[in-house]
Write an enzyme that holds these catalytic residues in place. Sequence first.
Site, PDB file in Angstrom:
ATOM      1  N   ASP A   1      -6.344  -6.423   4.205  1.00 30.24           N
ATOM      2  CA  ASP A   1      -7.402  -5.967   3.334  1.00 30.24           C
ATOM      3  C   ASP A   1      -8.122  -7.358   2.764  1.00 30.24           C
ATOM      4  OD1 ASP A   1      -8.855  -4.104   1.836  1.00 30.24           O
ATOM      5  OD2 ASP A   1      -7.634  -4.863   0.107  1.00 30.24           O
TER       6      ASP A   1
ATOM      7  N   TYR B   1       0.906  -1.275   0.032  1.00 30.55           N
ATOM      8  CA  TYR B   1       0.051   0.017  -0.213  1.00 30.55           C
ATOM      9  C   TYR B   1       0.663   1.297  -0.055  1.00 30.55           C
ATOM     10  CZ  TYR B   1      -4.626  -1.743   0.598  1.00 30.55           C
ATOM     11  OH  TYR B   1      -5.742  -2.602   0.230  1.00 30.55           O
TER      12      TYR B   1
ATOM     13  N   ASP C   1      -1.259 -18.413   2.106  1.00 30.28           N
ATOM     14  CA  ASP C   1      -2.460 -19.423   1.325  1.00 30.28           C
ATOM     15  C   ASP C   1      -2.940 -20.504   2.187  1.00 30.28           C
ATOM     16  OD1 ASP C   1       0.521 -19.526   1.576  1.00 30.28           O
ATOM     17  OD2 ASP C   1       0.519 -20.823  -0.596  1.00 30.28           O
TER      18      ASP C   1
ATOM     19  N   LYS D   1       3.931 -14.128   4.158  1.00 29.15           N
ATOM     20  CA  LYS D   1       4.389 -15.033   3.001  1.00 29.15           C
ATOM     21  C   LYS D   1       6.030 -14.966   2.905  1.00 29.15           C
ATOM     22  CE  LYS D   1       3.461 -17.295  -0.862  1.00 29.15           C
ATOM     23  NZ  LYS D   1       2.669 -18.437  -0.825  1.00 29.15           N
TER      24      LYS D   1
END
Length: 348
Positions: free
Chosen positions: A234, A129, A210, A176
């Site tokens: 988000d 962002y 994931d 991640k």
Amino acid sequence: MGQHTIVMIPGDGIGPEVSGATRKVIDAAGKITGARFDWVEMPAGEAAIKTHGDTLPDVTIEALNQHKIGFKGPVGTPIGKGFRSVNVTLRKKMDLYAAVRPVRNLPNIKTRYDNVDLVIFRENTEGLYSGIENEVTQGVVASMKVATQKACDRIARYAFRYANRRNRKKVTVFHKANIMKLTDGLFLRCAKKVWEEEYPNIEYEEMIIDNACMQLVKDPTRFDVLLMENLYGDLVSDLCAGMVGGLGVVPGANIGDTVAVFEAVHGTAPDIAGKGLANPLACIMSGVMMLNYLHDTRHDESCRDAAEKIKAAYNALLTEANKATLTRDLGGTAGTVEFTNALIEKIK
Ligand code: NAI
């Protein structure tokens, strides 16, 4: 009891409808408990371009700096072109580093899931962002993900402090770091350090994002407090909203060290804007979070009492499950105004 000045940013699309409803509900509850609110309306979003030539005018920033509490409707952001997101700019400018989003089942809102009770902590100021994008050469563009130790540390500390105060059992960090070894690696290291050094009493868990999404839709009850960077927060917020009845029922807060701005998770809902169909409950629940924050930070009992009254009222309304007083997203036939009036009737 004191009077609280709230900077009200109505926003775009359904924003004015749902934030207006929230204001009415809070004023109605405050009338009974003695909590008094002075709402100072300030511009932001597409609407502000017309009136002030700017999506986030200085007057709005000045008002937030002065009064410290904001309530915001959603604002629109053009896709793939146009001005920078007002939300991103606002959160950065005011350093509203912690997005707090509780996700719970509500009475009689039937979904595929029961006993969902999660709180999402989303880092609100950096990550992808940051909006640092460039065209490297023709046909090649890049977007930079930024992580700083300061921001990673403070969101981790905020989430653990919350978990500790509310007797939450576990914090799970979504990441991640197998791929983004530096940025997500730093986020993870900071979270682990805060846990080890400051909150070893709380269970700590790390999960690759994931797999986390799969685990969430399989069994959300295995989670408690969720901590993650900006973009994951988000996405996961909307995913979790889908588990408890949609975007019409999930509130949120953007918290900094000195200023806090409360807003629902949802956007401007262009498909239903201006039709009087929006569910204002997510916004009203964000208002309840604001009242509790005012109690916690200013020790005003009348704000906590007002929060309790609103909560009891919407729980009663949902428990009745009368189609005529529920909005369409919840299977009813009511519009924003009918729902709001029915809710105000229940505030005692
Ligand atoms: P959205 O949240 O506005 O709408 C997604 C779906 O949920 C739509 O079908 C909409 O009708 C429904 N929905 C949302 N809120 C609802 C409510 N209160 N009652 C009933 N139904 C509701 O997401 P979308 O379409 O992706 O974004 C639209 C615009 O909103 C974009 O410009 C986006 O940038 C902006 N946005 C602003 C946010 C903010 O200001 N905090 C947050 C998310 C999006």
